[in-house]
Design a protein around this motif. Structure first.
Motif, mmCIF file in Angstrom:
data_model
loop_
_atom_site.group_PDB
_atom_site.id
_atom_site.type_symbol
_atom_site.label_atom_id
_atom_site.label_comp_id
_atom_site.label_asym_id
_atom_site.label_seq_id
_atom_site.Cartn_x
_atom_site.Cartn_y
_atom_site.Cartn_z
ATOM 1 N N ILE A 69 0.844 -1.204 0.000
ATOM 2 C CA ILE A 69 0.000 0.000 0.000
ATOM 3 C C ILE A 69 0.874 1.246 0.000
ATOM 4 O O ILE A 69 0.599 2.205 -0.724
ATOM 5 C CB ILE A 69 -0.960 -0.010 1.210
ATOM 6 C CG1 ILE A 69 -2.024 -1.092 1.041
ATOM 7 C CG2 ILE A 69 -1.627 1.358 1.385
ATOM 8 C CD1 ILE A 69 -2.835 -1.360 2.303
ATOM 9 N N ARG A 73 0.763 4.129 -2.820
ATOM 10 C CA ARG A 73 0.550 5.535 -2.467
ATOM 11 C C ARG A 73 1.688 6.406 -2.972
ATOM 12 O O ARG A 73 1.463 7.514 -3.440
ATOM 13 C CB ARG A 73 0.405 5.680 -0.960
ATOM 14 C CG ARG A 73 -0.926 5.200 -0.478
ATOM 15 C CD ARG A 73 -1.207 5.720 0.897
ATOM 16 N NE ARG A 73 -2.600 5.432 1.184
ATOM 17 C CZ ARG A 73 -3.037 4.981 2.323
ATOM 18 N NH1 ARG A 73 -2.208 4.783 3.321
ATOM 19 N NH2 ARG A 73 -4.316 4.755 2.504
ATOM 20 N N ARG A 103 -5.998 -0.292 -8.371
ATOM 21 C CA ARG A 103 -4.858 -0.092 -7.473
ATOM 22 C C ARG A 103 -4.730 1.382 -7.080
ATOM 23 O O ARG A 103 -4.465 1.708 -5.928
ATOM 24 C CB ARG A 103 -3.566 -0.575 -8.128
ATOM 25 C CG ARG A 103 -3.430 -2.061 -8.170
ATOM 26 C CD ARG A 103 -2.069 -2.499 -8.727
ATOM 27 N NE ARG A 103 -2.021 -3.934 -8.804
ATOM 28 C CZ ARG A 103 -2.224 -4.641 -9.908
ATOM 29 N NH1 ARG A 103 -2.446 -4.043 -11.063
ATOM 30 N NH2 ARG A 103 -2.181 -5.961 -9.876
ATOM 31 N N VAL A 106 -7.504 2.188 -4.613
ATOM 32 C CA VAL A 106 -7.197 1.633 -3.288
ATOM 33 C C VAL A 106 -6.158 2.506 -2.588
ATOM 34 O O VAL A 106 -6.228 2.711 -1.372
ATOM 35 C CB VAL A 106 -6.727 0.163 -3.399
ATOM 36 C CG1 VAL A 106 -6.133 -0.331 -2.093
ATOM 37 C CG2 VAL A 106 -7.887 -0.736 -3.808
ATOM 38 N N ALA A 107 -5.225 3.041 -3.346
ATOM 39 C CA ALA A 107 -4.183 3.890 -2.760
ATOM 40 C C ALA A 107 -4.744 5.171 -2.166
ATOM 41 O O ALA A 107 -4.105 5.792 -1.315
ATOM 42 C CB ALA A 107 -3.116 4.208 -3.802
ATOM 43 N N LEU A 109 -7.553 5.267 -0.392
ATOM 44 C CA LEU A 109 -8.276 4.927 0.834
ATOM 45 C C LEU A 109 -7.411 5.176 2.062
ATOM 46 O O LEU A 109 -6.187 5.105 1.984
ATOM 47 C CB LEU A 109 -8.669 3.445 0.824
ATOM 48 C CG LEU A 109 -9.676 2.971 -0.208
ATOM 49 C CD1 LEU A 109 -9.765 1.439 -0.188
ATOM 50 C CD2 LEU A 109 -11.041 3.591 0.045
ATOM 51 N N LYS A 111 -5.419 4.082 5.258
ATOM 52 C CA LYS A 111 -4.558 2.894 5.306
ATOM 53 C C LYS A 111 -5.274 1.663 5.858
ATOM 54 O O LYS A 111 -5.180 0.585 5.282
ATOM 55 C CB LYS A 111 -3.297 3.178 6.114
ATOM 56 C CG LYS A 111 -2.278 2.089 5.981
ATOM 57 C CD LYS A 111 -0.926 2.550 6.402
ATOM 58 C CE LYS A 111 0.087 1.511 5.994
ATOM 59 N NZ LYS A 111 1.410 2.021 5.849
ATOM 60 N N ALA A 114 -7.759 0.382 3.226
ATOM 61 C CA ALA A 114 -7.058 -0.275 2.118
ATOM 62 C C ALA A 114 -6.566 -1.642 2.549
ATOM 63 O O ALA A 114 -6.721 -2.637 1.822
ATOM 64 C CB ALA A 114 -5.887 0.589 1.644
ATOM 65 N N GLU A 115 -6.017 -1.707 3.741
ATOM 66 C CA GLU A 115 -5.499 -2.978 4.244
ATOM 67 C C GLU A 115 -6.622 -3.998 4.400
ATOM 68 O O GLU A 115 -6.493 -5.155 3.989
ATOM 69 C CB GLU A 115 -4.805 -2.753 5.578
ATOM 70 C CG GLU A 115 -4.198 -3.991 6.150
ATOM 71 C CD GLU A 115 -3.504 -3.741 7.474
ATOM 72 O OE1 GLU A 115 -3.038 -4.737 8.053
ATOM 73 O OE2 GLU A 115 -3.432 -2.593 7.933
ATOM 74 N N LEU A 152 -14.976 2.729 -3.399
ATOM 75 C CA LEU A 152 -14.191 2.344 -4.585
ATOM 76 C C LEU A 152 -15.044 2.404 -5.856
ATOM 77 O O LEU A 152 -14.560 2.847 -6.899
ATOM 78 C CB LEU A 152 -13.590 0.962 -4.407
ATOM 79 C CG LEU A 152 -12.450 0.871 -3.397
ATOM 80 C CD1 LEU A 152 -12.043 -0.586 -3.186
ATOM 81 C CD2 LEU A 152 -11.266 1.715 -3.846
#
Length: 158
Positions: A69, A73, A103, A106-107, A109, A111, A114-115, A152
């Motif tokens: 992640i 980012r 991707r 998600v970056a 979001l 942390k 995202a995780e 998302l």
């Protein structure tokens, strides 16, 4: 400089898990290798060693996901765009572009979100396993994942 006690054994046992997890998140071998290096450098630098809380495979998957992640980012902040490939493989290209777009989304979001998303939908952990990792109720994980998917979808619809 000699490795900390037990480091070599941890690396030999879990490096493949870390690499595969990072590769699934980043979709790029170089980035997966960077994540692998990051995870094990963090282990190397920890004076007290790894604290996997009885589940080292989960610990290393989570560490790999976090490192991946961070890489996503970093790339998003540099506004890297994938190179457009040319040729008759339009379906393969559109799949690649869709994955890259996801991707990048998600970056954006937080942390933990995202995780959680990546652990569930990339790593395949169950809601119960994720609840244990985050120390929350299983129902809260389900609600949170639903909200993350909505965010998302909105991001991908832009």
């Amino acid at each position: 400089m000699n490795p900390p006690p037990g480091f070599t054994e941890l690396y030999n046992q879990y490096s493949a898990i870390v690499y595969k997890s990072a590769l699934r998140v980043t979709g790029n071998t170089a980035d997966a290798e960077d994540a692998l290096q990051t995870v094990f450098m963090r282990v190397w630098n920890r004076a007290d060693g790894v604290d996997p809380q009885g589940h080292p495979d989960r610990y290393f998957r989570r560490a790999a996901t976090n490192a991946a992640i961070d890489i996503l980012r970093s790339k998003a902040s540099k506004a890297e765009a994938p190179l457009e490939a040319s040729g008759p493989k339009a379906v393969k290209e559109s799949t690649y572009l869709l994955k890259e777009t996801l991707r990048q989304a998600v970056a954006t979001l937080p942390k933990d979100d995202a995780e959680m998303f990546l652990l569930r939908y990339v790593e395949g952990l169950s809601n119960g396993e994720i609840a244990e990792i985050f120390n929350v109720d299983k129902a809260r994980v389900a609600v949170k994942l639903h909200r993350i998917r909505q965010v998302l979808q909105a991001e991908l619809g832009k």
